[in-house]
Design a protein around this motif. Structure first.
Motif, PDB file in Angstrom:
ATOM      1  N   ALA A 183     -30.360   2.279 -12.402  1.00  0.00           N
ATOM      2  CA  ALA A 183     -30.088   0.777 -12.998  1.00  0.00           C
ATOM      3  C   ALA A 183     -29.869   0.523 -14.368  1.00  0.00           C
ATOM      4  N   GLY A 184     -30.610   1.203 -15.151  1.00  0.00           N
ATOM      5  CA  GLY A 184     -30.203   0.976 -16.648  1.00  0.00           C
ATOM      6  C   GLY A 184     -29.051   1.948 -17.049  1.00  0.00           C
ATOM      7  N   ALA A 185     -28.176   2.382 -16.433  1.00  0.00           N
ATOM      8  CA  ALA A 185     -26.904   3.065 -16.849  1.00  0.00           C
ATOM      9  C   ALA A 185     -26.151   1.958 -17.734  1.00  0.00           C
ATOM     10  N   LEU A 186     -25.453   2.304 -18.644  1.00  0.00           N
ATOM     11  CA  LEU A 186     -24.534   1.285 -19.290  1.00  0.00           C
ATOM     12  C   LEU A 186     -23.095   1.498 -18.304  1.00  0.00           C
ATOM     13  N   VAL A 187     -22.533   0.134 -18.055  1.00  0.00           N
ATOM     14  CA  VAL A 187     -21.256   0.235 -17.436  1.00  0.00           C
ATOM     15  C   VAL A 187     -20.389   0.979 -18.064  1.00  0.00           C
ATOM     16  N   LYS A 188     -20.166   0.892 -19.237  1.00  0.00           N
ATOM     17  CA  LYS A 188     -19.050   1.822 -19.885  1.00  0.00           C
ATOM     18  C   LYS A 188     -19.273   3.195 -19.750  1.00  0.00           C
ATOM     19  N   GLU A 189     -20.587   3.603 -19.614  1.00  0.00           N
ATOM     20  CA  GLU A 189     -20.936   5.092 -19.214  1.00  0.00           C
ATOM     21  C   GLU A 189     -20.508   5.534 -17.795  1.00  0.00           C
ATOM     22  N   CYS A 190     -20.679   4.502 -16.822  1.00  0.00           N
ATOM     23  CA  CYS A 190     -20.229   4.647 -15.475  1.00  0.00           C
ATOM     24  C   CYS A 190     -18.635   4.629 -15.483  1.00  0.00           C
ATOM     25  N   GLN A 191     -18.047   3.850 -16.007  1.00  0.00           N
ATOM     26  CA  GLN A 191     -16.468   3.868 -15.963  1.00  0.00           C
ATOM     27  C   GLN A 191     -15.967   5.114 -16.491  1.00  0.00           C
ATOM     28  N   ALA A 192     -16.755   5.586 -17.808  1.00  0.00           N
ATOM     29  CA  ALA A 192     -16.155   7.065 -18.484  1.00  0.00           C
ATOM     30  C   ALA A 192     -16.555   8.332 -17.497  1.00  0.00           C
ATOM     31  N   ALA A 193     -17.625   8.036 -16.732  1.00  0.00           N
ATOM     32  CA  ALA A 193     -17.936   9.292 -15.829  1.00  0.00           C
ATOM     33  C   ALA A 193     -16.976   9.244 -14.738  1.00  0.00           C
ATOM     34  N   ALA A 194     -16.501   8.176 -14.214  1.00  0.00           N
ATOM     35  CA  ALA A 194     -15.474   8.222 -12.955  1.00  0.00           C
ATOM     36  C   ALA A 194     -14.118   8.687 -13.646  1.00  0.00           C
ATOM     37  N   LYS A 195     -13.595   8.046 -14.862  1.00  0.00           N
ATOM     38  CA  LYS A 195     -12.493   8.604 -15.414  1.00  0.00           C
ATOM     39  C   LYS A 195     -12.232  10.026 -15.615  1.00  0.00           C
ATOM     40  N   GLU A 196     -13.400  10.641 -16.115  1.00  0.00           N
ATOM     41  CA  GLU A 196     -13.589  12.064 -16.294  1.00  0.00           C
ATOM     42  C   GLU A 196     -12.923  13.093 -14.944  1.00  0.00           C
TER      43      GLU A 196
END
Length: 463
Positions: free
Chosen positions: A116-129
């Motif tokens: 739950a504490g993961a940053l939204v930008k990091e979730c977006q970046a992980a998907a984009k990879e």
């Protein structure tokens, strides 16, 4: 009705989370007296702050708080605009930032598992990879955490095409108000197996459970897109472009609106020069597609619509120009130390009318009424700055504005909040404008699952 945090309770917290993750020193506590709230009259200093490192630690802390009758306010990144992360009833602040791992990106099942504490930008970046997209995209994506997005059912700039946060979630791990751990939802396209508890808990602002882990839906990343910024010399012209784009069948990903007040504040804040700065109202439009031919025809059609609407100029909206839109809320800081942001949501076909009406209302108040928002899904952020008004003048006029604006919004079929939540700031308006039977139904649910009112008390409504 709650007990005070004492030395024994602190020792028990330290035994659960580790001494280094429990804070009681005045300097640290002072940091957590507010979220994005700017009015000191609404600040509340917690009695302790604790940062758990696992779901099991969260569960143990909740059980301890129940035994000791001490309230818990869950805090993600503290980007709430509705006083949602302020400990208005005292007790402890529960920080989720340590639980910030992305645990899995499944490219076959098109989902991601994150704490739950993961940053939204990091979730977006992980998907984009993986050439995928996590479609949740609030303006605060650089700093906000995914758990907070679920707790408030955040919207964002892509909601018109992909939906809000609850449309991006398969399931989640939750700690109940009794301190039990449960998994709700599943990686399934459909499910009618009892109540959809994941949908109930999302948007409940931490009052029905603490989200500790999420399973997010992912989608293929469209290879073609265009971003357009249309500039207009009046609010009316800009507002009228919004329904025209929707009716044209362009299936936009985003339609964002900024009035000239925000154009001036955010260009100053970002130190960015743009044409027609002193008169322009902005409309951003993004279209994504998997077909290059559709991209060309869509751009041609949009250009025609902008011309017909009377645009002063149409530009490609590069990252520099999108930064202006994402910085609107922050830019208020250069105007006033105390600001307020409303979060109206109205039916999409009423957006243009609402923008025009609210701007006209602002002419009768001693502060400027500034409007921006996700115009494509009916969600408008109406902002005001106190500037040189006394506290008494400010409170009196804000209340008067709300007494005029809220009935108007509800007369259109709208609501108080589209994505920011009710928190503590709008609690009494929530109780006033919600139908009694609906409000009591919510209260019954809260009383049933959290009889001691431990989780985030003083938010949404009084129990």
């Amino acid at each position: 009705m709650y007990n005070k945090v004492d030395e024994k309770f602190i020792a028990d917290l330290q035994a659960i989370a580790g001494k280094e993750h429990v804070y009681v020193d005045p300097d640290t506590l002072d940091q957590y007296k507010t979220d994005e709230e700017t009015d000191p009259a609404k600040f509340h200093t917690p009695e302790a702050v604790v940062a758990p490192g696992s779901t099991e630690e969260v569960a143990a802390i909740v059980k301890l708080a129940n035994e000791a009758n001490i309230p818990i306010t869950v805090r993600s990144a503290g980007t709430s605009l509705s006083d949602g992360a302020i400990a208005v009833c005292g007790g402890i602040i529960l920080l989720m930032g340590r639980m910030n791992r992305i645990l899995e990106v499944n490219t076959e099942g098109l989902y991601m598992v994150a704490e739950a504490g993961a940053l939204v930008k990091e979730c977006q970046a992980a998907a984009k990879e993986h050439n995928l997209v996590y479609a949740g995209d609030p303006s605060s994506a650089e700093t906000c955490q995914i758990g907070g997005n679920l707790a408030t059912n955040a919207g964002g700039i892509k909601a018109i095409r992909y939906g809000v946060t609850r449309d991006q979630v398969y399931g989640m791990k939750v700690v109940t108000p009794a301190g039990e751990i449960m998994n709700v939802g599943a990686c399934l396209k459909k499910k009618t197996t009892g109540y959809a508890l994941e949908q109930l808990i999302m948007g409940s602002e931490g009052t029905l459970g603490i989200i500790t882990q999420v399973t997010l839906k992912l989608q293929p990343l469209a290879p073609y897109r265009f971003d357009v910024l249309a500039m207009f010399d009046s609010v009316e012209k800009a507002a009228r472009l919004v329904p025209a784009v929707i009716k044209a069948g362009l299936n936009p990903t985003s339609i964002e609106f900024m009035d000239n007040s925000f154009v001036r504040s955010t260009t100053t804040f970002c130190e960015t020069n743009v044409p027609h700065r002193d008169i322009a109202n902005f409309v951003y439009v993004t279209v994504e597609t998997f077909d290059e031919n559709q991209l060309d025809t869509g751009l041609e059609k949009l250009s025609e619509l902008c011309e017909e609407a009377g645009a002063l100029e149409v530009l490609e909206a590069d990252e520099r120009l999108w930064t202006l839109r994402r910085s609107c809320q922050e830019s208020l800081r250069i105007l006033s130390d105390v600001t307020i942001t409303d979060d109206f949501v109205v039916p999409v076909h009423k957006v243009a009318e609402t923008i025009e009406h609210v701007k006209a209302m602002g002419d009768h108040y001693p502060f400027e009424v500034m409007v921006l928002g996700h115009a494509g899904d009916g969600n408008l952020h109406v902002c005001m700055c106190r500037k040189n008004l006394t506290e008494e003048e400010w409170n009196e006029n804000v209340e008067k504005f709300h007494r005029e604006a809220y009935p108007y919004v509800y007369s259109l079929g709208g609501r108080l909040s589209g994505e920011h939540g009710i928190g503590a700031k709008k609690l009494h308006y929530m109780e006033e404008y919600t139908e009694p039977a609906e409000l009591e139904y919510m209260r019954m649910i809260k009383r049933a699952v959290d009889p001691k009112n431990i989780l985030n008390p003083g938010k949404i409504f009084n129990v």
